[in-house]
Design a protein around this motif. Structure first.
Motif, PDB file in Angstrom:
ATOM      1  N   ASP A 121       0.845  -1.619  -0.006  1.00 26.83           N
ATOM      2  CA  ASP A 121      -0.375   0.050   0.165  1.00 26.83           C
ATOM      3  C   ASP A 121       0.680   1.472   0.200  1.00 26.83           C
ATOM      4  O   ASP A 121       1.033   2.072  -0.823  1.00 26.83           O
ATOM      5  CB  ASP A 121      -0.794   0.366   0.793  1.00 26.83           C
ATOM      6  N   SER A 122       1.990   1.175   0.659  1.00 22.07           N
ATOM      7  CA  SER A 122       3.148   2.140   0.819  1.00 22.07           C
ATOM      8  C   SER A 122       3.510   2.458  -0.759  1.00 22.07           C
ATOM      9  O   SER A 122       3.621   4.140  -0.481  1.00 22.07           O
ATOM     10  CB  SER A 122       4.127   1.882   1.859  1.00 22.07           C
ATOM     11  N   LEU A 125       0.376   4.481  -3.006  1.00 23.53           N
ATOM     12  CA  LEU A 125      -0.203   6.098  -2.004  1.00 23.53           C
ATOM     13  C   LEU A 125       1.722   6.777  -2.898  1.00 23.53           C
ATOM     14  O   LEU A 125       1.560   7.415  -3.628  1.00 23.53           O
ATOM     15  CB  LEU A 125       0.760   6.435  -0.639  1.00 23.53           C
ATOM     16  N   ARG A 126       2.876   6.405  -3.060  1.00 29.08           N
ATOM     17  CA  ARG A 126       4.109   7.256  -3.509  1.00 29.08           C
ATOM     18  C   ARG A 126       3.742   7.447  -4.675  1.00 29.08           C
ATOM     19  O   ARG A 126       3.898   8.233  -5.742  1.00 29.08           O
ATOM     20  CB  ARG A 126       5.102   6.110  -3.184  1.00 29.08           C
ATOM     21  N   LYS A 129       1.273   9.865  -5.396  1.00 28.08           N
ATOM     22  CA  LYS A 129       2.177  11.235  -5.661  1.00 28.08           C
ATOM     23  C   LYS A 129       3.098  11.758  -6.187  1.00 28.08           C
ATOM     24  O   LYS A 129       3.009  13.001  -6.806  1.00 28.08           O
ATOM     25  CB  LYS A 129       3.017  11.313  -3.599  1.00 28.08           C
ATOM     26  N   THR A 147     -11.014   7.895  -5.940  1.00 24.49           N
ATOM     27  CA  THR A 147     -11.224   6.795  -4.622  1.00 24.49           C
ATOM     28  C   THR A 147     -11.177   5.765  -4.973  1.00 24.49           C
ATOM     29  O   THR A 147     -12.263   5.464  -5.735  1.00 24.49           O
ATOM     30  CB  THR A 147     -11.935   7.122  -3.330  1.00 24.49           C
ATOM     31  N   TRP A 170      -7.276   1.907   3.695  1.00 28.39           N
ATOM     32  CA  TRP A 170      -6.589   2.965   3.793  1.00 28.39           C
ATOM     33  C   TRP A 170      -5.964   3.858   2.906  1.00 28.39           C
ATOM     34  O   TRP A 170      -5.986   5.035   2.602  1.00 28.39           O
ATOM     35  CB  TRP A 170      -5.744   1.489   4.282  1.00 28.39           C
ATOM     36  N   LEU A 171      -5.343   2.648   1.611  1.00 32.75           N
ATOM     37  CA  LEU A 171      -5.532   3.793   0.476  1.00 32.75           C
ATOM     38  C   LEU A 171      -6.312   4.581   0.312  1.00 32.75           C
ATOM     39  O   LEU A 171      -6.120   6.212  -0.081  1.00 32.75           O
ATOM     40  CB  LEU A 171      -5.203   3.183  -0.826  1.00 32.75           C
ATOM     41  N   LYS A 173      -8.445   5.890   2.483  1.00 34.93           N
ATOM     42  CA  LYS A 173      -8.038   7.246   3.409  1.00 34.93           C
ATOM     43  C   LYS A 173      -6.488   8.825   3.126  1.00 34.93           C
ATOM     44  O   LYS A 173      -7.021   9.791   3.564  1.00 34.93           O
ATOM     45  CB  LYS A 173      -7.765   6.454   4.659  1.00 34.93           C
ATOM     46  N   GLU A 174      -6.244   7.594   2.773  1.00 32.61           N
ATOM     47  CA  GLU A 174      -4.500   8.615   2.294  1.00 32.61           C
ATOM     48  C   GLU A 174      -4.776   9.139   1.135  1.00 32.61           C
ATOM     49  O   GLU A 174      -4.331  10.360   0.825  1.00 32.61           O
ATOM     50  CB  GLU A 174      -3.343   7.634   1.947  1.00 32.61           C
ATOM     51  N   LYS A 177      -6.282  12.097   1.706  1.00 33.83           N
ATOM     52  CA  LYS A 177      -5.077  13.699   2.245  1.00 33.83           C
ATOM     53  C   LYS A 177      -4.328  14.627   0.786  1.00 33.83           C
ATOM     54  O   LYS A 177      -3.571  15.391   1.043  1.00 33.83           O
ATOM     55  CB  LYS A 177      -4.341  13.050   3.176  1.00 33.83           C
ATOM     56  N   LEU A 178      -4.061  13.819  -0.044  1.00 36.10           N
ATOM     57  CA  LEU A 178      -3.598  14.608  -1.146  1.00 36.10           C
ATOM     58  C   LEU A 178      -4.620  15.963  -1.767  1.00 36.10           C
ATOM     59  O   LEU A 178      -3.872  16.071  -2.958  1.00 36.10           O
ATOM     60  CB  LEU A 178      -2.979  13.369  -2.330  1.00 36.10           C
TER      61      LEU A 178
END
Length: 229
Positions: A121-122, A125-126, A129, A147, A170-171, A173-174, A177-178
């Protein structure tokens, strides 16, 4: 010690270095024959329908590829840039064509195939970005990130997305934030979710991909939210 992870996207081998204590590199299975061929054919097709500065680009995987956005939205300037099976690395790999065209708006839905392939997931998310950063640096396009849609494991015959609900939430939610300058996050998830947090059966034919009713719901969200102005 760093590990090397390989991703085959459209016949190209992409190499990434990951620090083990931050991200666990995983081997991602990728069909190097038929899938790569179809991917390349789709890229060739895009060349016959170039993007202009006034266009609305819809970028993603098979869920994006599965409809005629121009007809669905009554939007002649809509351009479909969805490719079946694509992941965030694939979008990054083919993003230059879109950035160089500097379209008016870019709508992005990507990530569910990353999840199904076990990409952390991290790292997904990267990549979100990175996608945003590259678009902002290279164009004046407005960015609309969706989403992720829910899935319905009771219908999905492939089972590739079984047990992935926590990754999706989770993704999402993150992703929210973007939102910021030139980046709008459109929250599709709650509109497609039933009382058990699954993709509504009325909006899908296999628990993952949308049927006509699903795309009509998507169109309603875009029109009522004034995202097509």
């Amino acid at each position: 010690m760093k590990r090397v992870c390989y991703y085959l996207i459209g016949g190209l081998c992409l190499i990434f270095l990951f620090v083990p204590f931050k991200i666990v590199a995983q081997t991602i299975k990728w069909d190097t024959t038929s899938r790569a061929k179809k991917y390349s054919e789709r890229l060739e097709h895009f060349k016959t329908d170039p993007i202009s500065k006034e266009d609305f680009v819809f970028l993603g995987n098979s869920i994006t590829a599965g409809t005629d956005w121009s007809g669905l939205l009554d939007l002649p300037k809509a351009k479909n840039r969805g490719i079946s099976g694509d992941i965030t690395f694939g979008v990054l790999d083919r993003l230059s064509e879109i950035i160089m065209a500097n379209p008016r708006k870019i709508f992005i839905l990507i990530g569910i195939n990353d999840i199904s392939k076990g990409i952390p997931d991290s790292l997904i998310l990267r990549n979100y970005k990175r996608i945003i950063h590259r678009i902002q640096e290279g164009s004046k396009s407005k960015i609309y990130f969706y989403t992720l849609l829910p899935v319905n494991n009771s219908m999905n015959t492939t089972n590739k997305h079984s047990g992935k609900d926590a990754h999706i939430t989770w993704l999402n939610k993150e992703l929210k934030k973007l939102a910021g300058k030139r980046v709008t996050v459109i929250d599709l998830y709650p509109h497609f979710t039933d009382q058990e947090n699954r993709l509504k059966e009325s909006l899908t034919y296999d628990g993952l991909h949308l049927n006509d009713a699903g795309y009509q719901e998507w169109a309603r969200i875009l029109k009522e939210g004034n995202y097509l102005r």
